[in-house]
Design a protein around this motif. Structure first.
Motif, PDB file in Angstrom:
ATOM      1  N   GLN A   1       0.817  -1.211   0.000  1.00 17.78           N
ATOM      2  CA  GLN A   1       0.000   0.000   0.000  1.00 17.78           C
ATOM      3  C   GLN A   1       0.861   1.275   0.000  1.00 17.78           C
ATOM      4  OE1 GLN A   1      -3.047  -0.052   3.065  1.00 17.78           O
ATOM      5  NE2 GLN A   1      -3.626  -2.175   2.626  1.00 17.78           N
ATOM      6  N   LYS A   2       2.008   1.196  -0.673  1.00 22.09           N
ATOM      7  CA  LYS A   2       2.861   2.378  -0.848  1.00 22.09           C
ATOM      8  C   LYS A   2       3.369   2.420  -2.290  1.00 22.09           C
ATOM      9  CE  LYS A   2       4.430   3.023   3.920  1.00 22.09           C
ATOM     10  NZ  LYS A   2       3.722   4.298   4.088  1.00 22.09           N
ATOM     11  N   ILE A   3       3.284   3.588  -2.888  1.00 21.67           N
ATOM     12  CA  ILE A   3       3.797   3.789  -4.235  1.00 21.67           C
ATOM     13  C   ILE A   3       4.942   4.802  -4.138  1.00 21.67           C
ATOM     14  CG2 ILE A   3       1.869   5.394  -4.604  1.00 21.67           C
ATOM     15  CD1 ILE A   3       3.884   3.684  -7.385  1.00 21.67           C
ATOM     16  N   THR A   4       6.094   4.400  -4.648  1.00 25.61           N
ATOM     17  CA  THR A   4       7.279   5.281  -4.644  1.00 25.61           C
ATOM     18  C   THR A   4       7.753   5.487  -6.072  1.00 25.61           C
ATOM     19  OG1 THR A   4       7.981   4.489  -2.463  1.00 25.61           O
ATOM     20  CG2 THR A   4       9.653   5.571  -3.835  1.00 25.61           C
ATOM     21  N   VAL A   5       7.999   6.743  -6.396  1.00 26.70           N
ATOM     22  CA  VAL A   5       8.582   7.090  -7.709  1.00 26.70           C
ATOM     23  C   VAL A   5       9.857   7.874  -7.445  1.00 26.70           C
ATOM     24  CG1 VAL A   5       8.297   8.302  -9.884  1.00 26.70           C
ATOM     25  CG2 VAL A   5       6.335   7.149  -8.826  1.00 26.70           C
ATOM     26  N   ALA A   6      10.933   7.398  -8.046  1.00 24.62           N
ATOM     27  CA  ALA A   6      12.235   8.077  -7.904  1.00 24.62           C
ATOM     28  C   ALA A   6      12.813   8.354  -9.287  1.00 24.62           C
ATOM     29  CB  ALA A   6      13.193   7.219  -7.082  1.00 24.62           C
ATOM     30  N   LEU A   7      13.609   9.416  -9.383  1.00 24.63           N
ATOM     31  CA  LEU A   7      14.301   9.772 -10.625  1.00 24.63           C
ATOM     32  C   LEU A   7      15.789   9.566 -10.413  1.00 24.63           C
ATOM     33  CD1 LEU A   7      12.388  13.052 -11.579  1.00 24.63           C
ATOM     34  CD2 LEU A   7      11.897  10.691 -12.278  1.00 24.63           C
ATOM     35  N   TYR A   8      16.436   8.830 -11.367  1.00 27.28           N
ATOM     36  CA  TYR A   8      17.851   8.504 -11.252  1.00 27.28           C
ATOM     37  C   TYR A   8      18.621   9.139 -12.409  1.00 27.28           C
ATOM     38  CZ  TYR A   8      17.307   5.178  -7.427  1.00 27.28           C
ATOM     39  OH  TYR A   8      17.069   4.605  -6.201  1.00 27.28           O
ATOM     40  N   GLY A   9      19.828   9.585 -12.092  1.00 29.26           N
ATOM     41  CA  GLY A   9      20.709  10.206 -13.082  1.00 29.26           C
ATOM     42  C   GLY A   9      21.835  10.908 -12.360  1.00 29.26           C
ATOM     43  N   VAL A  10      22.262  12.028 -12.900  1.00 31.41           N
ATOM     44  CA  VAL A  10      23.298  12.823 -12.233  1.00 31.41           C
ATOM     45  C   VAL A  10      22.638  13.599 -11.105  1.00 31.41           C
ATOM     46  CG1 VAL A  10      24.967  14.697 -12.498  1.00 31.41           C
ATOM     47  CG2 VAL A  10      24.715  12.994 -14.302  1.00 31.41           C
ATOM     48  N   ARG A  11      23.120  13.370  -9.900  1.00 28.75           N
ATOM     49  CA  ARG A  11      22.500  13.964  -8.719  1.00 28.75           C
ATOM     50  C   ARG A  11      22.608  15.486  -8.723  1.00 28.75           C
ATOM     51  NH1 ARG A  11      25.697   9.909  -6.487  1.00 28.75           N
ATOM     52  NH2 ARG A  11      27.123  11.536  -5.747  1.00 28.75           N
ATOM     53  N   LEU A  12      21.784  16.093  -7.903  1.00 26.22           N
ATOM     54  CA  LEU A  12      21.861  17.542  -7.717  1.00 26.22           C
ATOM     55  C   LEU A  12      23.182  17.889  -7.035  1.00 26.22           C
ATOM     56  CD1 LEU A  12      18.227  18.204  -6.418  1.00 26.22           C
ATOM     57  CD2 LEU A  12      19.105  18.597  -8.721  1.00 26.22           C
ATOM     58  N   GLU A  13      23.545  19.148  -7.102  1.00 23.49           N
ATOM     59  CA  GLU A  13      24.789  19.585  -6.469  1.00 23.49           C
ATOM     60  C   GLU A  13      24.732  19.284  -4.973  1.00 23.49           C
ATOM     61  OE1 GLU A  13      25.511  23.665  -7.345  1.00 23.49           O
ATOM     62  OE2 GLU A  13      25.138  23.424  -9.484  1.00 23.49           O
ATOM     63  N   ASP A  14      25.904  19.074  -4.407  1.00 24.47           N
ATOM     64  CA  ASP A  14      25.987  18.734  -2.981  1.00 24.47           C
ATOM     65  C   ASP A  14      25.310  19.804  -2.123  1.00 24.47           C
ATOM     66  OD1 ASP A  14      27.373  16.475  -3.604  1.00 24.47           O
ATOM     67  OD2 ASP A  14      29.355  17.315  -3.177  1.00 24.47           O
ATOM     68  N   GLY A  15      24.442  19.328  -1.219  1.00 23.75           N
ATOM     69  CA  GLY A  15      23.782  20.229  -0.288  1.00 23.75           C
ATOM     70  C   GLY A  15      22.528  20.871  -0.815  1.00 23.75           C
ATOM     71  N   ILE A  16      22.218  20.695  -2.123  1.00 22.43           N
ATOM     72  CA  ILE A  16      21.049  21.339  -2.739  1.00 22.43           C
ATOM     73  C   ILE A  16      19.859  20.380  -2.703  1.00 22.43           C
ATOM     74  CG2 ILE A  16      20.071  22.241  -4.875  1.00 22.43           C
ATOM     75  CD1 ILE A  16      22.013  24.138  -3.609  1.00 22.43           C
ATOM     76  N   THR A  17      18.723  20.863  -2.230  1.00 21.26           N
ATOM     77  CA  THR A  17      17.464  20.112  -2.260  1.00 21.26           C
ATOM     78  C   THR A  17      16.344  21.043  -2.690  1.00 21.26           C
ATOM     79  OG1 THR A  17      17.010  20.590   0.074  1.00 21.26           O
ATOM     80  CG2 THR A  17      18.195  18.528  -0.436  1.00 21.26           C
ATOM     81  N   TYR A  18      15.267  20.420  -3.210  1.00 22.72           N
ATOM     82  CA  TYR A  18      14.061  21.165  -3.598  1.00 22.72           C
ATOM     83  C   TYR A  18      12.867  20.523  -2.897  1.00 22.72           C
ATOM     84  CZ  TYR A  18      16.855  23.323  -7.293  1.00 22.72           C
ATOM     85  OH  TYR A  18      17.820  24.016  -7.980  1.00 22.72           O
ATOM     86  N   ASP A  19      11.934  21.356  -2.491  1.00 23.12           N
ATOM     87  CA  ASP A  19      10.740  20.857  -1.823  1.00 23.12           C
ATOM     88  C   ASP A  19       9.552  21.699  -2.272  1.00 23.12           C
ATOM     89  OD1 ASP A  19       9.176  19.319  -0.254  1.00 23.12           O
ATOM     90  OD2 ASP A  19       9.964  20.022   1.668  1.00 23.12           O
ATOM     91  N   LEU A  20       8.318  21.194  -2.013  1.00 29.47           N
ATOM     92  CA  LEU A  20       7.104  21.930  -2.336  1.00 29.47           C
ATOM     93  C   LEU A  20       6.398  22.327  -1.039  1.00 29.47           C
ATOM     94  CD1 LEU A  20       5.580  19.911  -5.337  1.00 29.47           C
ATOM     95  CD2 LEU A  20       7.000  21.958  -5.424  1.00 29.47           C
TER      96      LEU A  20
END
Length: 584
Positions: free
Chosen positions: A493-512
């Motif tokens: 009962q859990k759906i997870t979607v992840a995107l793989y490739g070249v990671r974001l720069e170190d220390g950088i995150t995005y949120d909504l």
């Protein structure tokens, strides 16, 4: 009184020539007056002067005639008396005869020369337009030959001769050969002919003595008439020609006794050799190949990365200079070992692999409805492992295709037309909404996204993305420089979607983060709608009364957990619904 008469031997042609000379003299007098200005006379003095002059001329003519007897003569030209005594007649005739003789001599001079030139002219004439004596090229006496004749003779002399060479170039593990067969040596015949021709006629007073003697226009000297000045000029020009003949004869004889030797030589055809070395350099020059992401295995979550290949650069000018340096120093069988410059790839495999991993991920919790969970699982499997190249867009509807029973999709609750009803594929919006959140947190560009009719329970307001066939659709674009792979998985009962490739720069995150900027109240009362398809005397509730919302969703960028940027990401409007019943 004696009667005036012409002297014996006088002819009309001589009279005409004297008239021409007088007109020439008169023109010269007028020229002198224009230069120095005429004498000024005015009024009565002019009239008296004219009358006096006429009288004096008449009396003078009479007296001179008496005194001169038959040794004097007059000619009237232009209203004036021209007197010539026998001495002057003889002197004029001699000068005239000399002028006529010089001009006739010029006109009669032909290619056979002037008979008065003696042996000089045949000696000079035979070399007109040809090599003069005293020039020997490669042992060949080219005297009396034209330039073309000398060139042909020298080429015949060297037929079958020529230098040979073979220079080997070893570069980038390959052997190349520059030989005289592909770039033959050339003989500098033309260059030596140019030097020889320049020497042959160097310091010669003239190279063409067959034409008329020419003289430049001269002004009469003091006491000279134009006729006398012209005669003097002709005499000087004729003397200059005689001097030129003597000097030319002397130089020809001197150079014949002491000839100059010229030698041709074989030289390398530098242009042809450059073409060959440029070709070798081009073959040895390779562009570097960057390491790239070849693929992604969603089962092991590992990447396949190609090897980076360094490039090579061989400078064509450097190669040409080295080949020519060997040939110029006489090393015609040299072997040159050239190492091209290595050029590193811009993206190396080890460096790329160290930057690969999960870019972003998002998980939502489903319900206990088995059919709905089946639909979520099937849609997750449909997009799992999907590759989105740089610049490409991803369409959820295109990737999953139409959700049909044939593909295993079940009927489950879905929102349609403001109502909740069972449809095949119901629940796949949770997969698309989960993907939407992963895309936003990976900082990718969203092209199409629509909210549900009312907020969903599995995500916050303003963070859902509804889909249906054929629309609405959820579409996003890979605006990065590297490919992105989708990893989607349903379990418990859990759906997870992840995107793989070249990671974001170190220390950088995005949120909504969402903000409700307006709440729309429920409409009051109950809305009754007749439905004749219902059994007679029955009714049912179709729409539950709901509040509406206007929501703004922001994308927040953080560095090491600290917010550094906030931008409006999307806006969502959820309608307010009035409670609705159907009856019959």
């Amino acid at each position: 009184m004696k009667k005036y008469r012409q002297p014996l031997g006088r002819t009309r042609s001589l009279q005409r020539r004297e008239a021409e000379i007088w007109r020439e003299e008169e023109a010269w007098r007028q020229h002198q007056e224009q230069q120095h200005g005429p004498k000024k006379h005015t009024g009565l003095f002019v009239v008296l002067s004219v009358l006096f002059t006429v009288g004096i001329l008449a009396c003078g003519a009479l007296m001179l005639s008496v005194a001169g007897g038959e040794n004097a003569s007059f000619t009237v030209i232009g209203g004036k008396f021209i007197r010539r005594n026998s001495v002057e007649e003889r002197r004029f005739a001699a000068r005239k005869q000399e002028e006529q003789t010089l001009r006739a001599k010029q006109q009669a001079r032909t290619a056979q020369g002037d008979p008065e030139d003696g042996d000089r002219w045949p000696l000079i004439q035979q070399y007109q337009g040809k090599f003069a004596p005293g020039v020997i090229i490669d042992g060949l006496d080219v005297a009396g030959m034209t330039r073309d004749e000398a060139q042909a003779a020298l080429q015949r002399l060297s037929a079958g001769e020529g230098g040979t060479y073979s220079v080997t170039v070893e570069a980038a593990g390959t052997r190349y050969v520059v030989t005289s067969e592909t770039a033959p040596m050339i003989r500098d015949i033309d260059e030596q002919l140019d030097h020889a021709w320049e020497y042959a006629w160097e310091d010669m007073p003239c190279t063409d003595l067959s034409g008329p003697v020419t003289s430049s226009a001269v002004l009469p000297e003091d006491g000279e008439t134009p006729f006398e000045a012209r005669l003097r000029s002709l005499q000087e020009a004729e003397k200059a020609r005689e001097d030129a003949l003597d000097e030319t004869e002397r130089l020809l004889e001197e150079r014949a006794q002491q000839p100059m030797h010229f030698s041709t030589d074989y030289t390398f055809d530098r242009d042809a050799i450059r073409v060959i070395t440029n070709s070798i350099a081009k073959t040895c020059t390779k562009e570097p190949v960057d390491a790239v992401i070849a693929g992604f295995d969603p089962e092991s979550k590992t990447f396949a990365v190609t090897e980076d290949i360094p490039g090579a650069n061989l400078d064509p000018d450097l190669l040409f200079d080295q080949v020519m340096a060997a040939l110029d120093r006489g090393d015609t069988t040299a072997t040159l070992y050239i190492t091209p410059e290595s050029i590193s790839a811009g993206v190396k495999k080890a460096e790329l692999e160290s930057r690969l991993g999960c870019i972003s991920s998002f998980t939502t919790t489903t319900t206990s409805n088995a059919n709905r969970n089946t639909n979520i699982r099937l849609s997750a499997e449909a997009i799992n492992g999907y590759r989105v190249n740089p610049g490409d867009s991803f369409s959820f509807n295109h990737a999953t295709g139409q959700r049909t029973e044939r593909k295993g999709y079940k009927e489950a609750a879905a929102i349609s037309g403001g109502q909740t009803r069972d449809e095949v594929g119901g629940g796949v919006c949770q997969t698309s909404s989960t993907l939407f959140n992963a895309v936003a947190r990976g900082n990718f560009e969203v092209l199409q996204r629509s909210p549900h009719a009312w907020p969903s329970s599995y995500v916050e307001k303003g963070m859902d993305a509804t889909v249906d066939t054929p629309s609405p659709d959820f579409v996003w674009r890979n605006n990065s420089e590297y490919p992105v792979f989708i990893w989607a998985h349903y379990e418990n009962q859990k759906i997870t979607v992840a995107l793989y490739g070249v990671r974001l720069e170190d220390g950088i995150t995005y949120d909504l983060e969402s903000e409700v900027v307006q709440t729309l109240p429920k409409p009051e009362g109950i809305k009754e709608v007749r439905n004749e398809e219902l059994p007679h005397g029955t009714r049912r509730k179709t729409v539950t009364a709901r509040k509406g919302y206007v929501v703004k969703t922001y994308k927040v960028k953080r560095l090491d957990g600290e917010e550094i940027e906030r931008t409006l990401f999307c806006e969502s409007t959820y309608k307010a619904y009035q409670e609705t019943w159907e009856y019959n």
